[in-house]
Write a protein that holds these residues in place. Sequence first.
Motif, PDB file in Angstrom:
ATOM      1  N   GLU A 162       1.970  21.477   0.227  1.00  0.00           N
ATOM      2  CA  GLU A 162       1.091  21.909   1.047  1.00  0.00           C
ATOM      3  C   GLU A 162       0.099  19.970   1.805  1.00  0.00           C
ATOM      4  N   ASP A 163      -0.442  20.330   0.313  1.00  0.00           N
ATOM      5  CA  ASP A 163      -1.798  19.225   0.808  1.00  0.00           C
ATOM      6  C   ASP A 163      -0.837  17.559   0.478  1.00  0.00           C
ATOM      7  N   GLU A 164       0.398  17.786   1.226  1.00  0.00           N
ATOM      8  CA  GLU A 164       1.104  16.473   1.429  1.00  0.00           C
ATOM      9  C   GLU A 164       0.364  15.002  -0.581  1.00  0.00           C
ATOM     10  N   VAL A 165       0.661  15.633  -0.805  1.00  0.00           N
ATOM     11  CA  VAL A 165       0.487  15.225  -2.418  1.00  0.00           C
ATOM     12  C   VAL A 165       1.983  14.412  -2.419  1.00  0.00           C
ATOM     13  N   GLY A 166       3.338  14.501  -1.571  1.00  0.00           N
ATOM     14  CA  GLY A 166       4.159  13.748  -2.069  1.00  0.00           C
ATOM     15  C   GLY A 166       4.315  12.389  -0.669  1.00  0.00           C
ATOM     16  N   SER A 167       3.172  13.018  -0.171  1.00  0.00           N
ATOM     17  CA  SER A 167       3.323  11.872   0.955  1.00  0.00           C
ATOM     18  C   SER A 167       1.998  10.953   0.265  1.00  0.00           C
ATOM     19  N   ASP A 168       1.012  11.174  -0.240  1.00  0.00           N
ATOM     20  CA  ASP A 168      -0.451  10.177  -0.842  1.00  0.00           C
ATOM     21  C   ASP A 168       0.713   9.532  -2.005  1.00  0.00           C
ATOM     22  N   ALA A 169       1.395  10.511  -3.270  1.00  0.00           N
ATOM     23  CA  ALA A 169       2.108  10.268  -3.898  1.00  0.00           C
ATOM     24  C   ALA A 169       2.497   9.015  -3.831  1.00  0.00           C
ATOM     25  N   LYS A 170       3.451   8.607  -2.288  1.00  0.00           N
ATOM     26  CA  LYS A 170       4.121   7.273  -1.712  1.00  0.00           C
ATOM     27  C   LYS A 170       3.493   6.406  -1.495  1.00  0.00           C
ATOM     28  N   THR A 171       1.796   6.654  -0.976  1.00  0.00           N
ATOM     29  CA  THR A 171       0.749   5.723  -0.881  1.00  0.00           C
ATOM     30  C   THR A 171       0.742   4.523  -2.074  1.00  0.00           C
ATOM     31  N   TRP A 172       0.064   5.688  -2.813  1.00  0.00           N
ATOM     32  CA  TRP A 172      -0.428   5.010  -4.656  1.00  0.00           C
ATOM     33  C   TRP A 172       0.423   4.222  -5.574  1.00  0.00           C
ATOM     34  N   ILE A 173       2.140   4.945  -5.005  1.00  0.00           N
ATOM     35  CA  ILE A 173       3.259   4.021  -5.924  1.00  0.00           C
ATOM     36  C   ILE A 173       3.367   2.553  -5.003  1.00  0.00           C
ATOM     37  N   ALA A 174       2.779   2.203  -3.874  1.00  0.00           N
ATOM     38  CA  ALA A 174       2.734   0.995  -3.197  1.00  0.00           C
ATOM     39  C   ALA A 174       1.570   0.218  -3.527  1.00  0.00           C
ATOM     40  N   PHE A 175       0.589   1.337  -3.184  1.00  0.00           N
ATOM     41  CA  PHE A 175      -0.783   0.383  -3.628  1.00  0.00           C
ATOM     42  C   PHE A 175      -0.281  -0.007  -5.617  1.00  0.00           C
ATOM     43  N   THR A 176       0.651   0.483  -6.520  1.00  0.00           N
ATOM     44  CA  THR A 176       0.389   0.182  -7.731  1.00  0.00           C
ATOM     45  C   THR A 176       1.206  -0.688  -8.112  1.00  0.00           C
ATOM     46  N   GLU A 177       2.381  -1.324  -7.221  1.00  0.00           N
ATOM     47  CA  GLU A 177       3.250  -2.257  -6.688  1.00  0.00           C
ATOM     48  C   GLU A 177       2.657  -3.416  -6.102  1.00  0.00           C
ATOM     49  N   LYS A 178       1.839  -3.345  -5.511  1.00  0.00           N
ATOM     50  CA  LYS A 178       0.908  -4.738  -5.051  1.00  0.00           C
ATOM     51  C   LYS A 178       0.262  -4.757  -6.184  1.00  0.00           C
ATOM     52  N   MET A 179      -0.723  -4.130  -6.901  1.00  0.00           N
ATOM     53  CA  MET A 179      -1.081  -4.234  -8.001  1.00  0.00           C
ATOM     54  C   MET A 179      -1.379  -4.769  -9.844  1.00  0.00           C
ATOM     55  N   CYS A 180       0.358  -4.411  -9.124  1.00  0.00           N
ATOM     56  CA  CYS A 180       1.172  -5.278 -10.570  1.00  0.00           C
ATOM     57  C   CYS A 180       2.185  -6.840 -10.357  1.00  0.00           C
ATOM     58  N   ALA A 181       1.937  -7.181  -8.883  1.00  0.00           N
ATOM     59  CA  ALA A 181       2.930  -7.563  -8.115  1.00  0.00           C
ATOM     60  C   ALA A 181       2.792  -8.844  -9.080  1.00  0.00           C
ATOM     61  N   ASP A 182       2.294  -9.675  -9.351  1.00  0.00           N
ATOM     62  CA  ASP A 182       1.540 -11.110 -10.103  1.00  0.00           C
ATOM     63  C   ASP A 182       1.503 -10.648 -11.496  1.00  0.00           C
ATOM     64  N   SER A 183       2.137  -9.749 -12.338  1.00  0.00           N
ATOM     65  CA  SER A 183       1.070  -9.550 -13.517  1.00  0.00           C
ATOM     66  C   SER A 183       3.351 -10.040 -14.360  1.00  0.00           C
ATOM     67  N   SER A 184       2.770 -10.898 -15.705  1.00  0.00           N
ATOM     68  CA  SER A 184       3.654 -11.098 -16.264  1.00  0.00           C
ATOM     69  C   SER A 184       4.739 -10.484 -16.800  1.00  0.00           C
ATOM     70  N   GLU A 185       5.839 -10.785 -17.335  1.00  0.00           N
ATOM     71  CA  GLU A 185       7.212  -9.839 -17.338  1.00  0.00           C
ATOM     72  C   GLU A 185       6.909  -8.982 -18.583  1.00  0.00           C
ATOM     73  N   ALA A 186       5.777  -9.809 -19.909  1.00  0.00           N
ATOM     74  CA  ALA A 186       5.357  -8.740 -21.232  1.00  0.00           C
ATOM     75  C   ALA A 186       4.658  -7.962 -20.531  1.00  0.00           C
ATOM     76  N   GLU A 187       3.595  -8.043 -19.630  1.00  0.00           N
ATOM     77  CA  GLU A 187       2.761  -7.499 -19.046  1.00  0.00           C
ATOM     78  C   GLU A 187       3.335  -5.770 -18.306  1.00  0.00           C
ATOM     79  N   LYS A 188       4.316  -6.109 -18.016  1.00  0.00           N
ATOM     80  CA  LYS A 188       5.287  -5.237 -16.918  1.00  0.00           C
ATOM     81  C   LYS A 188       5.338  -4.490 -18.207  1.00  0.00           C
ATOM     82  N   GLN A 189       5.961  -4.513 -19.207  1.00  0.00           N
ATOM     83  CA  GLN A 189       7.090  -4.122 -20.168  1.00  0.00           C
ATOM     84  C   GLN A 189       5.728  -2.778 -20.565  1.00  0.00           C
TER      85      GLN A 189
END
Length: 220
Positions: free
Chosen positions: A172-199
């Motif tokens: 009910e506390d919309e953790v699901g939709s917050d979770a999606k925001t956190w995932i999108a943010f993380t995607e951006k944060m890691c976008a310029d990581s090297s392949e080795a760092e991503k692994q």
Amino acid sequence: MFEEELKLPFMGKVLAENLPIWDECIEQDFVQKLKKGTLEKSKFKNYMIQDSVYLKNYARMFGRAIYNAQTMAEIRMFYSVLNFANDVETQARLDFLKQYDIDEKAIEAATPLPANQAYIDYMMKQAKEGTNRHILMAILPCMLSYAYIFDKINQDPEKGETYQAFIDDYVEDEVGSDAKTWIAFTEKMCADSSEAEKQELAQIFKEGSYCELAFWQMDY
Ligand SMILES: Cc1ncc(CO)c(N)n1
């Protein structure tokens, strides 16, 4: 629940690798009984104590993360996760434990069981030695796995009423939709990581999911 997120270049792969581990969490006796409402109250109480100790240490990670932050968006992101963990989850546990006369002092004095201590040590290692990307990988399996697990058990026709209020905190506390925001943010944060760092980052995330599995398997 993460259909769209599974399409993301980095986090999509990470999620796809971890969903089977979270499904295994759901299969554990503790989660099955929590769902059906047949879990012994003493076991739930002991979980609440262990989890309060866990959440206190979880919150400590954010001190490091916010100190490390380079942008206000990063601060907001970490703050929103911390806000849920501390103000919703920890508060719910302390409120529940009151009926057993267990207060904050008793939580401070409680000894973490080995799997709990191992999870705390793994998180602290990332907080002390890692960048905010590493810290994100260590804090996300907790929130994302609960969003996933509780969404699934909440929709299960076998669900009982006993622990509905607890389940509701994650639905009910919309953790699901917050979770999606956190995932999108993380995607951006890691976008310029090297392949080795991503692994490396993906490996930290997976370790977190295995810590979650071990947490559900503890002998409460
Ligand atoms: C061990 C554990 N993992 C995840 C969550 C969700 O925040 C929690 N409360 N406890």
